[in-house]
Design an enzyme around this catalytic site. Structure first.
Site, PDB file in Angstrom:
ATOM      1  N   LYS A  96       0.824  -1.205   0.000  1.00  0.00           N
ATOM      2  CA  LYS A  96       0.000   0.000   0.000  1.00  0.00           C
ATOM      3  C   LYS A  96       0.862   1.262   0.000  1.00  0.00           C
ATOM      4  CE  LYS A  96      -0.956   0.936   4.884  1.00  0.00           C
ATOM      5  NZ  LYS A  96      -2.009   1.253   5.858  1.00  0.00           N
ATOM      6  N   ASP A  97       2.181   1.111   0.289  1.00  0.00           N
ATOM      7  CA  ASP A  97       3.094   2.242   0.310  1.00  0.00           C
ATOM      8  C   ASP A  97       3.910   2.375  -0.971  1.00  0.00           C
ATOM      9  OD1 ASP A  97       2.301   2.889   2.895  1.00  0.00           O
ATOM     10  OD2 ASP A  97       3.872   1.672   3.825  1.00  0.00           O
ATOM     11  N   ARG A 142      -7.420   8.954   2.878  1.00  0.00           N
ATOM     12  CA  ARG A 142      -8.571   8.036   2.830  1.00  0.00           C
ATOM     13  C   ARG A 142      -9.233   7.931   4.198  1.00  0.00           C
ATOM     14  NH1 ARG A 142      -9.233   2.940   4.802  1.00  0.00           N
ATOM     15  NH2 ARG A 142      -7.012   2.821   5.297  1.00  0.00           N
ATOM     16  N   ARG A 143      -8.426   7.648   5.214  1.00  0.00           N
ATOM     17  CA  ARG A 143      -8.995   7.495   6.556  1.00  0.00           C
ATOM     18  C   ARG A 143      -9.640   8.788   7.031  1.00  0.00           C
ATOM     19  NH1 ARG A 143      -3.761   4.074   8.567  1.00  0.00           N
ATOM     20  NH2 ARG A 143      -4.588   1.975   8.199  1.00  0.00           N
ATOM     21  N   ARG A 160       2.311  10.992  12.308  1.00  0.00           N
ATOM     22  CA  ARG A 160       3.207  10.178  11.494  1.00  0.00           C
ATOM     23  C   ARG A 160       4.173   9.456  12.405  1.00  0.00           C
ATOM     24  NH1 ARG A 160       5.952  11.995   7.077  1.00  0.00           N
ATOM     25  NH2 ARG A 160       6.433   9.784   6.972  1.00  0.00           N
ATOM     26  N   GLY A 161       4.946   8.568  11.813  1.00  0.00           N
ATOM     27  CA  GLY A 161       5.897   7.779  12.588  1.00  0.00           C
ATOM     28  C   GLY A 161       5.521   6.315  12.595  1.00  0.00           C
ATOM     29  N   GLN A 164       4.911   2.035  16.911  1.00  0.00           N
ATOM     30  CA  GLN A 164       5.186   2.254  18.327  1.00  0.00           C
ATOM     31  C   GLN A 164       5.039   3.733  18.687  1.00  0.00           C
ATOM     32  OE1 GLN A 164       6.925   0.426  16.227  1.00  0.00           O
ATOM     33  NE2 GLN A 164       7.046  -1.622  17.117  1.00  0.00           N
ATOM     34  N   ARG A 166       3.170   6.008  17.211  1.00  0.00           N
ATOM     35  CA  ARG A 166       1.762   6.405  17.170  1.00  0.00           C
ATOM     36  C   ARG A 166       1.002   5.910  18.397  1.00  0.00           C
ATOM     37  NH1 ARG A 166      -0.064   6.223  10.791  1.00  0.00           N
ATOM     38  NH2 ARG A 166       2.029   6.495   9.924  1.00  0.00           N
ATOM     39  N   CYS A 252      -0.924  10.676  -3.399  1.00  0.00           N
ATOM     40  CA  CYS A 252      -1.017  10.706  -1.932  1.00  0.00           C
ATOM     41  C   CYS A 252      -2.083  11.664  -1.423  1.00  0.00           C
ATOM     42  CB  CYS A 252       0.339  11.098  -1.343  1.00  0.00           C
ATOM     43  SG  CYS A 252       1.521   9.754  -1.364  1.00  0.00           S
TER      44      CYS A 252
END
Length: 317
Positions: A96-97, A142-143, A160-161, A164, A166, A252
């Site tokens: 997905k990335d 999207r979310r 972001r990050g 862990q 988040r 994006c």
């Protein structure tokens, strides 16, 4: 597999197979899954594969959205450079990335069997149970759009990050909730973290839950090694979702969801496109033969044809 077959497959490699991966805990877990699959199917010793971790640009910059700083290429460019220079033999990606259009010198050689495709909500039992004006962290257009479509009162802020980091932000009270992919949590042995969001409530991102392996296009030997661990149904489903994205020319900035499932020789594809604020959502579905590469694009054009001028503009139409 016979010993003669193993010798034939190993021919041409006089050193360990080098598997490139991002250095985040989740990426390393996924690369280890790929390595273990290769060891198992080819009967190799553990010292015949080597993980080559590297820090992606997307892992270095965590205070801005991907769309602001270069898009999904920030997850792949370091691995692309290493693969193109022959420093690694293959690269493991969370699909997905991965950008929809990839350099021609690389080829997607395999995908592991797809994991749980759902999003998981951290900080509440359901979207409905979130407090009024709850602060929800996400970096996904999207979310964000799907959440605002369901709850216009929510305060959606960038987070972001790695996983862990988040989770720590929720623990520290910086955000009331966040959303993470169930597949990633499960791969980190966090199966009991968060509450699953049904796909009927939030359709997942294209290729969510899928791990892909790229090789150089001209490296037929390594391509053949990867093919042995590839899931045909996962490959077909993810390619259908990526073909849908390609026709949309999504990037994006684009709130897009898509999920394909395979039953026998038939692909069932559900998809939706949204305005960033969730005020418009156009959804649809299609079923077609697994060999039909035009059907996902037809569905994309159908949804765009039903969209308002504002929604078309999100996709440059």
């Amino acid at each position: 597999m016979s010993e003669d077959s193993k010798k034939e497959i190993l021919a041409g490699l006089d050193r360990p197979l080098r598997i490139g991966t991002r250095q985040s805990p989740l990426a390393l877990a996924q690369a280890t899954m790929a390595a273990n699959a290769l060891l198992s199917v080819h009967g190799w010793r553990p010292d015949q594969v080597e993980l080559v971790p590297m820090i992606a640009s997307g892992d270095k910059i965590i205070d801005r959205s991907l769309a602001e700083i270069g898009g999904k290429a920030l997850w792949t460019k370091e691995l692309d450079r290493a693969l193109g220079n022959g420093e690694i033999d293959c690269a493991v990606h969370s699909m997905k990335d991965v950008e929809t259009i990839r350099p021609g010198e690389f080829i997607l050689a395999a995908m592991l069997e797809r994991a749980d495709v759902h999003d998981r909500l951290i900080g509440a039992d359901s979207i409905d149970s979130l407090a009024e004006r709850a602060i929800v962290g996400t970096a996904s257009p999207r979310r964000k759009a799907q959440l605002l479509r369901l709850r216009k009162d929510l305060d959606i802020r960038l987070i972001r990050g790695n996983v862990q980091r988040r989770l720590q932000k929720i623990e520290d009270g910086d955000y009331d909730a966040t959303l993470l992919a169930a597949a990633g949590l499960n791969r980190l042995d966090m199966n009991d973290v968060g509450a699953d969001i049904p796909a009927e409530v939030m359709l997942p991102a294209p290729a969510q839950g899928a791990i892909g392996i790229e090789t150089r296009s001209d490296d037929s030997h390594v391509r053949r090694l990867m093919h042995a661990i590839s899931s045909t149904n996962t490959f077909r489903a993810v390619i259908a979702e990526r073909l849908f994205l390609e026709q949309l020319t999504a990037d994006c900035h684009s709130p897009v969801a898509a999920l394909a499932t395979i039953e026998g020789a038939t692909v069932f594809l559900r998809a939706e496109i949204l305005l960033p604020d969730g005020s418009e959502c156009v959804s649809g579905e299609s079923s077609f033969d697994t060999g039909d590469v035009s059907a996902p694009g037809i569905l994309a054009n159908t949804l765009l044809g039903q969209a308002s001028a504002g929604l078309k503009a999100v996709f440059g139409r």
